[in-house]
Design an enzyme around this catalytic site. Structure first.
Site, PDB file in Angstrom:
ATOM      1  N   SER A   1       0.806   2.785  10.612  1.00 50.28           N
ATOM      2  CA  SER A   1       2.046   2.090  10.245  1.00 50.28           C
ATOM      3  C   SER A   1       3.278   2.833  10.715  1.00 50.28           C
ATOM      4  CB  SER A   1       2.139   1.934   8.731  1.00 50.28           C
ATOM      5  OG  SER A   1       1.055   1.217   8.233  1.00 50.28           O
TER       6      SER A   1
HETATM    7  N1  SAH Z   1      -3.668   4.789   6.881  1.00 54.91           N
HETATM    8  C1  SAH Z   1      -4.026   4.779   8.278  1.00 54.91           C
HETATM    9  C2  SAH Z   1      -3.779   3.466   8.984  1.00 54.91           C
HETATM   10  C3  SAH Z   1      -4.563   2.351   8.397  1.00 54.91           C
HETATM   11  S1  SAH Z   1      -4.926   1.034   9.502  1.00 54.91           S
HETATM   12  C4  SAH Z   1      -3.357   5.927   9.025  1.00 54.91           C
HETATM   13  O1  SAH Z   1      -2.594   6.692   8.422  1.00 54.91           O
HETATM   14  O2  SAH Z   1      -3.632   6.063  10.220  1.00 54.91           O
HETATM   15  C5  SAH Z   1      -6.072   0.223   8.453  1.00 54.91           C
HETATM   16  C6  SAH Z   1      -7.453   0.819   8.478  1.00 54.91           C
HETATM   17  O3  SAH Z   1      -8.218   0.177   7.471  1.00 54.91           O
HETATM   18  C7  SAH Z   1      -8.203   0.595   9.781  1.00 54.91           C
HETATM   19  O4  SAH Z   1      -8.590   1.821  10.315  1.00 54.91           O
HETATM   20  C8  SAH Z   1      -9.411  -0.239   9.375  1.00 54.91           C
HETATM   21  O5  SAH Z   1     -10.581   0.067  10.107  1.00 54.91           O
HETATM   22  C9  SAH Z   1      -9.555   0.123   7.911  1.00 54.91           C
HETATM   23  N2  SAH Z   1     -10.267  -0.823   7.063  1.00 54.91           N
HETATM   24  C10 SAH Z   1     -10.216  -2.173   7.048  1.00 54.91           C
HETATM   25  N3  SAH Z   1     -11.017  -2.673   6.092  1.00 54.91           N
HETATM   26  C11 SAH Z   1     -11.589  -1.601   5.457  1.00 54.91           C
HETATM   27  C12 SAH Z   1     -12.499  -1.454   4.377  1.00 54.91           C
HETATM   28  N4  SAH Z   1     -13.026  -2.513   3.731  1.00 54.91           N
HETATM   29  N5  SAH Z   1     -12.869  -0.206   4.002  1.00 54.91           N
HETATM   30  C13 SAH Z   1     -12.353   0.895   4.635  1.00 54.91           C
HETATM   31  N6  SAH Z   1     -11.507   0.813   5.666  1.00 54.91           N
HETATM   32  C14 SAH Z   1     -11.113  -0.414   6.069  1.00 54.91           C
END
Ligand code: SAH
Length: 202
Positions: free
Chosen positions: A52
């Site tokens: 983000s």
């Molecule tokens: N917080 C992260 C960015 C998040 S992007 C950072 O600092 O880089 C959102 C992430 O959520 C993605 O990597 C995606 O693969 C993950 N995601 C989506 N659904 C998920 C789930 N059910 N359990 C765990 N991770 C998930």
């Protein structure tokens, strides 16, 4: 980044600002993206996922109101950047990531930078992470259709949960506090996150 993008836009929590000064954001990005690390935008981290915009990260961390003695759960560890920030703010952090290559890379970077209070776990975070529950704080970093029930269950009484909730295109960032077993929900700014997948996701 901290002065222009965060302080000037109203982020006031000094703990959050200090953590964002401390964590080297470029270390969590793929090589080709590093020169954009402190830009005012979201960036690709591979596998179709994004990290983000710094303001959005700071805003959500401010809403989370994390304390030094807290045990925190993050859903969607992605690059591990926000997990590192949580590692600066809290005692113990469990960050769940559903994409294996991302969880491996995040763990490597966090270990290299010495975040031994942060663990990235491969799995479906929409189910929470029962082994370390309950959590003082839970933060969801992917867009959920509604607050997954297991997360509400794994939050302590008076604990707080922050998540982007809404449809696939646009969401509202909500901050919820658990009061007598029920979540009391406050709506905040609108936001756009990649979808939460898994059992309680899309
Ligand atoms: N917080 C992260 C960015 C998040 S992007 C950072 O600092 O880089 C959102 C992430 O959520 C993605 O990597 C995606 O693969 C993950 N995601 C989506 N659904 C998920 C789930 N059910 N359990 C765990 N991770 C998930």
């Amino acid at each position: 980044m901290v002065e222009h993008q965060l302080r000037r836009r109203g982020i006031k929590d000094e703990r959050v600002l200090a953590a964002m000064l401390e964590v080297p954001r470029e270390q969590f990005l793929p090589q080709g993206q590093r020169r954009f690390a402190y830009d005012d935008s979201a960036l690709s981290i591979g596998e179709g996922q994004t990290i983000s915009q710094p303001y959005m990260v700071a805003k959500m961390l401010e809403l989370l109101d994390c304390h030094r003695d807290h045990c925190v759960l993050e859903i969607g560890a992605g690059s591990g950047y926000q997990a590192a920030l949580l590692g600066e703010l809290a005692a113990e952090v469990y960050a769940i990531e559903i994409v294996e290559s991302l969880s491996e890379r995040a763990n490597e970077v966090l270990a290299r930078l010495g975040y031994d209070n942060v663990l990235v776990v491969l799995g479906d975070g929409s189910l929470g992470y029962p082994p370390a529950a309950p959590y003082d704080r839970i933060i969801v970093a992917a867009a959920a259709p509604c607050i997954p029930e297991p997360l509400a269950e794994q939050l302590v009484e008076s604990g707080r949960l922050v998540a982007p909730v809404g449809d696939r295109g646009v969401q509202t960032c909500i901050a919820a506090t658990k009061e007598q077993g029920e979540l009391s929900i406050q709506k905040n700014i609108s936001c756009v996150f990649v979808p939460l997948v898994g059992e309680h996701g899309w």
